[in-house]
Design a protein around this motif. Structure first.
Motif, mmCIF file in Angstrom:
data_model
loop_
_atom_site.group_PDB
_atom_site.id
_atom_site.type_symbol
_atom_site.label_atom_id
_atom_site.label_comp_id
_atom_site.label_asym_id
_atom_site.label_seq_id
_atom_site.Cartn_x
_atom_site.Cartn_y
_atom_site.Cartn_z
ATOM 1 N N TRP A 220 0.839 -1.192 0.000
ATOM 2 C CA TRP A 220 0.000 0.000 0.000
ATOM 3 C C TRP A 220 0.874 1.241 0.000
ATOM 4 C CZ3 TRP A 220 -5.361 0.567 0.023
ATOM 5 C CH2 TRP A 220 -6.088 -0.622 0.030
ATOM 6 N N LYS A 221 0.484 2.208 -0.834
ATOM 7 C CA LYS A 221 1.185 3.477 -0.889
ATOM 8 C C LYS A 221 0.432 4.516 -0.050
ATOM 9 C CE LYS A 221 2.813 2.664 -5.622
ATOM 10 N NZ LYS A 221 2.807 3.172 -7.018
ATOM 11 N N PRO A 222 1.138 5.539 0.440
ATOM 12 C CA PRO A 222 0.453 6.583 1.219
ATOM 13 C C PRO A 222 -0.709 7.215 0.463
ATOM 14 C CG PRO A 222 2.820 6.797 1.449
ATOM 15 C CD PRO A 222 2.595 5.753 0.398
ATOM 16 N N ASP A 225 -3.676 4.964 0.792
ATOM 17 C CA ASP A 225 -4.262 5.066 2.133
ATOM 18 C C ASP A 225 -5.123 6.320 2.260
ATOM 19 O OD1 ASP A 225 -3.159 2.716 3.076
ATOM 20 O OD2 ASP A 225 -1.380 3.684 3.923
ATOM 21 N N ARG A 226 -4.656 7.429 1.688
ATOM 22 C CA ARG A 226 -5.423 8.680 1.774
ATOM 23 C C ARG A 226 -6.758 8.552 1.030
ATOM 24 N NH1 ARG A 226 -0.130 11.111 1.754
ATOM 25 N NH2 ARG A 226 -0.025 11.097 -0.526
ATOM 26 N N ARG A 254 -7.170 -1.624 9.652
ATOM 27 C CA ARG A 254 -5.847 -1.453 10.246
ATOM 28 C C ARG A 254 -5.496 0.013 10.427
ATOM 29 N NH1 ARG A 254 -2.522 -6.124 6.849
ATOM 30 N NH2 ARG A 254 -3.244 -7.907 8.116
ATOM 31 N N LEU A 255 -5.871 0.847 9.478
ATOM 32 C CA LEU A 255 -5.615 2.283 9.593
ATOM 33 C C LEU A 255 -6.414 2.887 10.740
ATOM 34 C CD1 LEU A 255 -5.680 3.212 5.792
ATOM 35 C CD2 LEU A 255 -3.707 3.505 7.319
ATOM 36 N N ARG A 256 -7.661 2.493 10.866
ATOM 37 C CA ARG A 256 -8.528 3.071 11.891
ATOM 38 C C ARG A 256 -8.188 2.593 13.297
ATOM 39 N NH1 ARG A 256 -14.373 2.666 8.688
ATOM 40 N NH2 ARG A 256 -14.223 4.692 7.625
ATOM 41 N N PRO A 263 -1.177 7.750 6.877
ATOM 42 C CA PRO A 263 -0.284 8.351 5.869
ATOM 43 C C PRO A 263 -0.024 9.816 6.191
ATOM 44 C CG PRO A 263 -2.507 8.225 5.021
ATOM 45 C CD PRO A 263 -2.526 7.478 6.337
ATOM 46 N N PRO A 264 1.095 10.340 5.755
ATOM 47 C CA PRO A 264 1.370 11.767 5.961
ATOM 48 C C PRO A 264 0.374 12.610 5.176
ATOM 49 C CG PRO A 264 2.988 10.811 4.473
ATOM 50 C CD PRO A 264 2.181 9.665 5.017
#
Length: 273
Positions: A220-222, A225-226, A254-256, A263-264
């Motif tokens: 996965w790239k940032p 993710d955005r 996983r992000l939550r 991601p930045p």
């Protein structure tokens, strides 16, 4: 001890994983390797390869798994021999997290076979799938196995310590295991006979008809993710990201939950997916 010689490269990998180098007062100390009595022949081979006096003795004791466990111990006392081993990368004392592949030229497949014979497994799973695995506490050794295996088989692994005991468990299955086993356990190599036989047996495996070949993983790239966080819906993200609904759902969870870092912030210039 020329590590470009396949026999010594194997022996050194085995000693790094399963040997113990201890230091005593003055010139005292020893190198010991204790194995199940069924594997005594490999210790006899180490003894033949070593131009110093050493001994092989038997031991019987009770363990958590057996009332009588028969083992054999190879012991080497010569200070010169211990110094050579220490200089090329066998630490004194507790070493499981400190061992690294040699910093001098060495025979790579033979060194890794020694590591695997001592701390690895090879064979078939309960479901009849070929596998080859390594359990190690050393980041350097685990990462090197992954690096080397990718070159040989194309299979990629990302090592991660398990939560229970902070050990790396690296596993290859199916075609990757078959190819790696054939590469490491080549005809005539020095190895534990039972593991050589298990590795040879993997060559007979053929993928059953209808068994799907899993495509290689895609990181996965940032920017992805955005997009996923902005949409907030795995089903809607499928088309935008060209990923499966399950992949999007797991990544969003996983992000939550903080299992992976957020991601930045989006840069000023658009980022290519």
């Amino acid at each position: 001890m020329d590590l470009q010689d396949p026999r010594y490269a194997y022996m050194f990998g085995f000693l790094q994983a399963d040997g113990h180098l201890s230091r005593g007062p003055g010139r005292k100390g020893n190198l010991t390797v204790e194995l199940n009595a069924r594997d005594v022949e490999i210790l006899r081979e180490f003894q033949r390869l070593t131009p110093y006096n050493s001994s092989i003795n038997t031991r019987t004791r009770a363990t958590n798994f057996s009332a009588e466990r028969h083992s054999v111990i190879w012991a080497l006392y010569a200070l010169e021999a211990r110094t050579i081993l220490n200089d090329i990368g066998l630490p004194y004392g507790r070493k499981s997290t400190r061992i690294t592949p040699p910093l001098i030229a060495f025979s790579r497949p033979d060194y890794l076979r020694g590591i695997l014979d001592a701390d690895g497994s090879v064979g078939y799973t309960g479901q009849g799938l070929p596998f080859l695995s390594l359990t190690t506490a050393s980041t350097a050794v685990g990462a090197y196995l992954c690096h080397y295996t990718k070159k040989v088989t194309g299979a990629e692994r990302q090592i991660r310590r398990n939560e229970r005991d902070s050990i790396y468990n690296i596993v290859y299955t199916k075609e990757a295991a078959v190819k790696l086993a054939a590469h490491l356990y080549y005809p005539g190599c020095l190895a534990l006979e039972r593991k050589r036989a298990a590795a040879t047996a993997l060559a007979a495996w053929q993928r059953p008809a209808g068994m799907r070949i899993r495509p290689p993983g895609r990181r996965w790239k940032p920017s992805e993710d955005r997009i996923l966080l902005r949409l907030g819906d795995p089903a809607r993200a499928v088309v935008d990201l060209d990923r499966t609904a399950r992949s999007c759902a797991v990544r969003l969870w996983r992000l939550r939950t903080g299992l992976v870092a957020l991601p930045p912030h989006e840069p000023d210039t658009p980022e290519e997916l």
